[in-house]
Design an enzyme around this catalytic site. Structure first.
Site, PDB file in Angstrom:
ATOM      1  N   LYS A  99      54.948  14.057  65.763  1.00  0.00           N
ATOM      2  CA  LYS A  99      55.493  13.056  64.805  1.00  0.00           C
ATOM      3  C   LYS A  99      55.445  11.780  65.005  1.00  0.00           C
ATOM      4  CE  LYS A  99      58.892  11.135  65.520  1.00  0.00           C
ATOM      5  NZ  LYS A  99      59.296   9.773  65.600  1.00  0.00           N
ATOM      6  N   THR A 148      52.210   5.688  70.514  1.00  0.00           N
ATOM      7  CA  THR A 148      53.770   5.710  69.944  1.00  0.00           C
ATOM      8  C   THR A 148      54.119   6.573  69.287  1.00  0.00           C
ATOM      9  OG1 THR A 148      53.504   3.901  68.803  1.00  0.00           O
ATOM     10  CG2 THR A 148      53.776   3.091  70.702  1.00  0.00           C
TER      11      THR A 148
END
Length: 413
Positions: A189, A200
């Protein structure tokens, strides 16, 4: 024998297949709506039938969220994990001692529900920073997780981990190692707060290969540096980011390590999965309309090439120009110039797609209309030839659109 195996037997040692995080033998995954979000799934779980050799890399943000600290404690106790519990909608970051306690409670409840050892469970959270988790909802949700073997709701898991993402991100590859079919599956995700600094985002990779623990950790670290660490959306690094790989050995191959004759095949498969997921994250950047790939060649070193490619892909001016379908090559040159790498301007060549816009450091004659037509594509390549060595690197990112501001201006509301 399935078609995937037949194709592998024709001579290929690696084949991309239609699979997911639960495709490797012995892995199961699922997700549900537990009430952390208004409607969408927000609680996911992943587990192996047997304890799996595991490795992880984490965000370099100094404000590491509570779940990462709990996961690090689990892996410090043993390199084996059997399950992962994750919630979205709430990051459990900057939540103090209460947040740490709650992350440990998530680990305890999931371990009890699945009959695992507590140190065999990793914990992840993603979402809004600075709010305490609604633990009653999470406890009820975990108590409803079915522990039956054969559960393969991988799509539900992929949906349960999303925040501002617009689509799930999955990939799978099959390898032929020691005459055994080895599978590597992955899901991730990420859409905003994406910048090359460990990556990130959250990434989960499973494989039924048998792998040496220290070799797996080194392989993950090296692969992340060339994949997840080469993407950017907005230059922000989050507090909760982690990439986790689990290898349960159920494929039956000989233990893989650097001394195994087919170690490189496993590395290629792992890199393929990580690169694919990284590119999907870059394409799904908040408000993005285009995937941008920057390929730098003939640098003095691969390190220089990485620095320059990340400088270009991270430039808001370059990203905005791509969104506006403007072949403003001056912004590309500018990003090279402030990257911190010393280059010879007279040797520089830059192309946008197959359209050369800079030749030997000077403007190249090109058709603005042709360039604009190319920039209307969803996949854009920027090619930079420094003419000074043999180093190369590739970075991925996205354009910067009006919608990025809209999405982040109202993220909490």
């Amino acid at each position: 024998m399935n078609s995937r195996q037949l194709e592998l037997e024709k001579g290929s040692l690696m084949k991309v297949v239609n699979g997911h995080i639960a495709s490797p033998i012995g892995f199961h995954a699922g997700g549900m709506h537990s009430g952390l979000k208004r409607k969408r799934k927000d609680l996911g779980w992943l587990y192996s039938q047997v304890p799996a050799v595991s490795a992880a890399v984490y965000t370099t943000n100094q404000f590491q969220a509570a779940p990462l600290k709990v996961t690090q404690e689990s892996l410090a106790a043993s390199p084996f994990l059997q399950g992962v519990i994750i919630n979205s909608g709430n990051a459990n970051a900057c939540t103090g001692e209460v947040g740490i306690k709650n992350a440990f409670l998530m680990r305890e409840w999931f371990a009890d529900q699945m009959d695992f050892q507590e140190h065999e469970v990793a914990v992840c959270s993603t979402g809004v920073i600075g709010e305490q988790l609604p633990m009653e909802k999470i406890q009820i949700g975990i108590s409803q997780i079915p522990a039956a073997e054969g559960l393969h709701h991988a799509e539900d898991f992929s949906e349960a981990i999303l925040t501002t993402d617009t689509f799930v991100k999955n990939d799978c590859v099959s390898l032929l190692i020691d005459d055994r079919y080895v599978t590597i599956g992955g899901t991730a995700k990420g859409s905003g707060m994406i910048h090359p600094n460990m990556a990130t985002m959250l990434g989960f990779i499973t494989t039924d290969a048998k792998v040496n623990p220290s070799s797996l950790q080194q392989a993950l670290k090296m692969t992340v540096n060339d994949s997840f660490n080469m993407i950017t959306v907005d230059g922000d690094t989050s507090t909760n980011d982690m990439v986790l790989v689990m290898a349960n050995g159920l494929a039956g191959n000989q233990e893989l390590s650097e001394s195994h004759p087919q170690w490189s095949i496993f590395l290629d498969g792992l890199k393929m999965i990580c690169t694919s997921l990284a590119k999907q994250i870059a394409r799904d950047g908040e408000g993005a309309t285009k995937l941008i790939e920057v390929h730098v060649t003939n640098a003095k070193s691969s390190i220089d090439a990485k620095i320059i490619s990340k400088s270009i892909i991270g430039s808001n001016l370059v990203k905005a120009a791509i969104f506006g379908e403007d072949a403003n090559w001056g912004r590309i040159v500018n990003a090279i110039g402030y990257s911190g790498v010393t280059v010879n301007p007279e040797l520089l060549n830059v192309s946008i797609g197959n359209i050369k816009v800079v030749e030997n450091g000077l403007p190249a004659g090109f058709s603005e209309e042709t360039a604009k037509e190319y920039l209307q594509s969803e996949n854009i390549q920027i090619l930079v030839d420094l003419g000074e060595g043999h180093g190369s690197a590739t970075a991925w990112g996205c354009d910067l659109s009006y919608d990025y501001v809209k999405i982040n201006a109202s993220y909490r509301t």
